[in-house]
Design a protein around this motif. Structure first.
Motif, PDB file in Angstrom:
ATOM      1  N   GLY B 160       6.138 -14.620 -39.647  1.00 13.94           N
ATOM      2  CA  GLY B 160       5.255 -14.879 -40.779  1.00 13.94           C
ATOM      3  C   GLY B 160       5.197 -16.305 -41.291  1.00 13.94           C
ATOM      4  N   ALA B 161       6.260 -17.077 -41.136  1.00  9.31           N
ATOM      5  CA  ALA B 161       6.281 -18.398 -41.772  1.00  9.31           C
ATOM      6  C   ALA B 161       5.224 -19.346 -41.181  1.00  9.31           C
ATOM      7  N   ALA B 162       5.074 -19.352 -39.853  1.00  5.69           N
ATOM      8  CA  ALA B 162       4.134 -20.299 -39.232  1.00  5.69           C
ATOM      9  C   ALA B 162       2.706 -20.047 -39.716  1.00  5.69           C
ATOM     10  N   ASP B 163       2.347 -18.775 -39.836  1.00  8.81           N
ATOM     11  CA  ASP B 163       0.989 -18.442 -40.271  1.00  8.81           C
ATOM     12  C   ASP B 163       0.719 -18.967 -41.673  1.00  8.81           C
ATOM     13  N   VAL B 164       1.682 -18.824 -42.558  1.00  7.62           N
ATOM     14  CA  VAL B 164       1.507 -19.282 -43.939  1.00  7.62           C
ATOM     15  C   VAL B 164       1.413 -20.811 -43.977  1.00  7.62           C
ATOM     16  N   ALA B 165       2.265 -21.478 -43.217  1.00  4.17           N
ATOM     17  CA  ALA B 165       2.204 -22.946 -43.182  1.00  4.17           C
ATOM     18  C   ALA B 165       0.841 -23.405 -42.672  1.00  4.17           C
ATOM     19  N   TYR B 166       0.358 -22.753 -41.616  1.00  6.87           N
ATOM     20  CA  TYR B 166      -0.945 -23.125 -41.065  1.00  6.87           C
ATOM     21  C   TYR B 166      -2.047 -22.978 -42.107  1.00  6.87           C
ATOM     22  N   MET B 236      10.459  -4.916 -40.291  1.00  9.96           N
ATOM     23  CA  MET B 236      10.107  -6.229 -39.729  1.00  9.96           C
ATOM     24  C   MET B 236      10.971  -7.336 -40.337  1.00  9.96           C
ATOM     25  N   PRO B 237      11.407  -8.290 -39.509  1.00  8.98           N
ATOM     26  CA  PRO B 237      12.203  -9.413 -40.017  1.00  8.98           C
ATOM     27  C   PRO B 237      11.303 -10.495 -40.611  1.00  8.98           C
ATOM     28  N   VAL B 238      10.954 -10.308 -41.884  1.00 13.07           N
ATOM     29  CA  VAL B 238      10.024 -11.218 -42.555  1.00 13.07           C
ATOM     30  C   VAL B 238      10.776 -12.471 -43.010  1.00 13.07           C
ATOM     31  N   ALA B 239      10.171 -13.627 -42.768  1.00 11.56           N
ATOM     32  CA  ALA B 239      10.782 -14.881 -43.218  1.00 11.56           C
ATOM     33  C   ALA B 239      11.013 -14.824 -44.732  1.00 11.56           C
ATOM     34  N   ALA B 240      12.193 -15.252 -45.156  1.00  4.77           N
ATOM     35  CA  ALA B 240      12.570 -15.164 -46.569  1.00  4.77           C
ATOM     36  C   ALA B 240      11.580 -15.908 -47.466  1.00  4.77           C
ATOM     37  N   ALA B 241      10.985 -16.990 -46.933  1.00  5.72           N
ATOM     38  CA  ALA B 241      10.073 -17.802 -47.742  1.00  5.72           C
ATOM     39  C   ALA B 241       8.842 -17.023 -48.187  1.00  5.72           C
ATOM     40  N   LEU B 242       8.559 -15.902 -47.529  1.00  2.17           N
ATOM     41  CA  LEU B 242       7.360 -15.134 -47.846  1.00  2.17           C
ATOM     42  C   LEU B 242       7.595 -14.093 -48.941  1.00  2.17           C
ATOM     43  N   ALA B 243       8.787 -14.076 -49.531  1.00  4.59           N
ATOM     44  CA  ALA B 243       9.143 -13.026 -50.487  1.00  4.59           C
ATOM     45  C   ALA B 243       8.163 -12.954 -51.657  1.00  4.59           C
ATOM     46  N   GLY B 244       7.723 -14.106 -52.151  1.00  2.00           N
ATOM     47  CA  GLY B 244       6.860 -14.090 -53.318  1.00  2.00           C
ATOM     48  C   GLY B 244       5.380 -14.024 -53.004  1.00  2.00           C
ATOM     49  N   LEU B 245       5.053 -13.899 -51.746  1.00 10.86           N
ATOM     50  CA  LEU B 245       3.646 -13.959 -51.331  1.00 10.86           C
ATOM     51  C   LEU B 245       2.942 -12.639 -51.635  1.00 10.86           C
ATOM     52  N   ASP B 246       1.655 -12.750 -51.929  1.00 10.82           N
ATOM     53  CA  ASP B 246       0.794 -11.579 -52.059  1.00 10.82           C
ATOM     54  C   ASP B 246       1.006 -10.656 -50.852  1.00 10.82           C
ATOM     55  N   PRO B 247       1.193  -9.334 -51.084  1.00  7.34           N
ATOM     56  CA  PRO B 247       1.532  -8.414 -49.981  1.00  7.34           C
ATOM     57  C   PRO B 247       0.524  -8.401 -48.833  1.00  7.34           C
ATOM     58  N   ALA B 248      -0.761  -8.556 -49.142  1.00  3.91           N
ATOM     59  CA  ALA B 248      -1.766  -8.535 -48.075  1.00  3.91           C
ATOM     60  C   ALA B 248      -1.628  -9.767 -47.182  1.00  3.91           C
ATOM     61  N   ARG B 249      -1.373 -10.911 -47.825  1.00  3.33           N
ATOM     62  CA  ARG B 249      -1.180 -12.136 -47.040  1.00  3.33           C
ATOM     63  C   ARG B 249       0.105 -12.062 -46.222  1.00  3.33           C
ATOM     64  N   ARG B 250       1.130 -11.475 -46.828  1.00  2.00           N
ATOM     65  CA  ARG B 250       2.386 -11.341 -46.105  1.00  2.00           C
ATOM     66  C   ARG B 250       2.194 -10.445 -44.877  1.00  2.00           C
ATOM     67  N   ARG B 251       1.497  -9.351 -45.077  1.00  2.00           N
ATOM     68  CA  ARG B 251       1.283  -8.431 -43.956  1.00  2.00           C
ATOM     69  C   ARG B 251       0.499  -9.107 -42.838  1.00  2.00           C
ATOM     70  N   ARG B 252      -0.536  -9.849 -43.235  1.00  2.00           N
ATOM     71  CA  ARG B 252      -1.331 -10.544 -42.220  1.00  2.00           C
ATOM     72  C   ARG B 252      -0.470 -11.560 -41.453  1.00  2.00           C
ATOM     73  N   LEU B 308      -0.369   2.271 -41.604  1.00  2.00           N
ATOM     74  CA  LEU B 308      -1.103   1.285 -42.397  1.00  2.00           C
ATOM     75  C   LEU B 308      -2.518   1.212 -41.871  1.00  2.00           C
ATOM     76  N   ASP B 309      -3.460   1.003 -42.776  1.00  2.00           N
ATOM     77  CA  ASP B 309      -4.817   0.729 -42.299  1.00  2.00           C
ATOM     78  C   ASP B 309      -5.075  -0.773 -42.452  1.00  2.00           C
ATOM     79  N   ALA B 310      -6.262  -1.170 -42.083  1.00  2.00           N
ATOM     80  CA  ALA B 310      -6.658  -2.587 -42.209  1.00  2.00           C
ATOM     81  C   ALA B 310      -5.634  -3.517 -41.579  1.00  2.00           C
ATOM     82  N   LEU B 311      -5.294  -3.239 -40.325  1.00  2.00           N
ATOM     83  CA  LEU B 311      -4.392  -4.129 -39.606  1.00  2.00           C
ATOM     84  C   LEU B 311      -5.106  -5.441 -39.301  1.00  2.00           C
TER      85      LEU B 311
END
Lengths: 321, 321
Positions: B160-166, B236-252, B308-311
């Motif tokens: 997840g971290a690379a996507d958010v940085a991008y 899923m092993p989600v990057a810790a930096a994404l903890a405060g992110l909106d759930p939809a953005r985190r999922r994406r 989950l829907d809306a993958l």
């Protein structure tokens, strides 16, 4: 995007021959004959720099692979396979089909199947990267550093036509449809001398393919081998189409013209018959054009044995090797 | 021109290790251990498409090689060497020196020296082509087509971290310096999981590297293996930096984010200890995120076991393999 590039893949995913894992995994896999090494070469070709935007895509597919096969030829390596990177500014199915046809046709001639690749979109220009793999036994490879004083200098095929075609298409020379027609095939459909390179193993001391111009490329052999050379201009195998050309332009094309993809090589004088036999076996022409000397430098002599002056630029830009 | 590109060559011509013939002949040569095959992968990276024009050149040199080493990792191949094609719109020595440093530093870490290349000028964009070579014994390579029903699905590292940085750098997300600072290294300095790939030989049934997004890349394994999968989102092993992110953005980011360069692989449930031992040996984290099933398709289940829907888009664009 995925569907677009699935479409691209359609033109490039052919079944890989037995023993090779082709397009469709993280890597391609290929075996290497026991006791042999892998020879590899890569080229990055760009629209507007290495080819004209309106070039026949079938010829472009052919040439993108040919320039790399020519490097294998110059090492005396037998082709195994290749990978292709393609960045396209737009999706044009007819263009892609023709490019793939030119590429695959030459690959088939030389037993060098496409086993992997990467296709993407570019912002501006078309970019093509090709990497080829071949096999050669250690010690059999034709290197640049093996030329010795007394060696003959040879070149395969003919010289000069590709340079003239390029300058006609680029508008540097006034339009001359007959001359273009007689020279264009040399520029757009170069024939890599793979069979000759294989036949010269154990015969030639050093070899290179002529991509930047005879003098510049022979210069790489001289620098790597720590020797010099005398060439004889009247002995050069000049393309017949250049017969009516202004002598200065002809000389520039023969000595400095790039995109030739013939082999320049050296061999001991005692192996002249072996060189001619190798050329015969490969269906190639080989012409003796000079001799390696101890003293550094490169002279091109006229019919009276006098050095030509005003040689094409670039011939003395020898890299440090 | 020659002198310019002699200058470029200065940054890339390092002495090749014993047994490898490096930059400076028509081809590079490398030996392959007896009984092993060559694994090869190629990528063509373009400014504006694969990286931002103002990216740190040292990071770019690192990443250009990292994405290819990641393909070797996903095959379980040991790196041998690489070749580089570089088309530069202008000559900037500081830029070149930094790019070469990033490239060579990663090459040294993985024993993957640069043994050949091609540098040229481009009309517009910077283009980089890298081809890597590795060795793997036949039958030991980690393929995409080996997943079997009942296998666990694993992923290395974090997601997840690379996507958010991008998306932050691209302006898709509002500026957030703290979040960018916490995620940028994942995007610009990916660490190819070469040691993990080697350790998973004989353990994993199938593997791929996550370059386009977890669901899309796992989809390649499913298509090639003729199976489906159930994944468990809460595992899923989600990057810790994404903890405060909106759930939809985190999922994406977690399910669809690219540029991860971690391994997604499957292994029989009986080999869980062996997988964890392999990860420990490689200094990597491995997380079990789901299971392979017979029925085609891919479901991601929430904590209550509901799909989950809306993958993220793209996950169903499975190639025909």
């Amino acid at each position: 995007m995925a569907s677009e590039f699935d479409l691209i893949a359609r033109y490039f995913n052919r079944a890989a021959p037995a023993g090779l894992l082709g397009v469709g995994d993280d890597c391609a896999l290929f075996p290497v004959p026991p006791g042999e090494q892998v020879a590899t070469s890569t080229d990055l070709l760009l629209e507007g720099r290495h080819f004209f935007p309106d070039v026949d895509p079938r010829a472009l597919g052919h040439k993108a692979l040919a320039v790399n096969l020519s490097d294998l030829a110059a090492m005396g390596a037998r082709p195994i396979g290749c990978v292709l990177g393609l960045a396209l500014p737009r999706l044009d199915e007819a263009w892609l089909a023709a490019f793939a046809e030119g590429f695959h046709d030459l690959a088939a001639v030389h037993g060098c199947p496409l086993i992997g690749g990467d296709t993407t979109r570019s912002a501006h220009d078309l970019a093509i990267s090709v990497t080829v793999f071949g096999a050669v036994a250690p010690g059999q490879a034709l290197r640049r550093n093996g030329a010795r004083p007394g060696d003959d200098v040879w070149v395969s095929g003919e010289l000069g036509a590709a340079d003239v075609a390029y300058r006609l298409l680029d508008g540097q020379y006034p339009a001359d449809p007959a001359l273009l027609s007689a020279t264009r095939e040399a520029l757009e459909w170069p024939r890599p001398q793979v069979a000759l390179g294989l036949a010269l193993r154990g015969v030639a001391h050093a070899a290179i393919d002529v991509s930047d111009g005879l003098l510049q490329d022979l210069g790489h052999i001289l620098a790597a081998s720590g020797v010099g050379a005398d060439l004889h201009y009247p002995q050069m195998p000049v393309a017949a189409a250049l017969a009516g050309l202004d002598p200065a332009r002809r000389r520039r094309a023969v000595l400095g013209g790039g995109d030739v993809y013939q082999l320049c090589f050296t061999a001991p004088a005692s192996r002249r018959e072996a060189v001619l036999a190798a050329a015969g076996e490969a269906g190639a022409r080989a012409t003796r054009i000079g001799r390696i000397r101890e003293r550094a430098g490169l002279d091109v002599l006229d019919a009276q044995g006098r050095p030509l002056d005003a040689l094409p630029a670039g011939f003395d830009h020898f890299p440090a090797a």
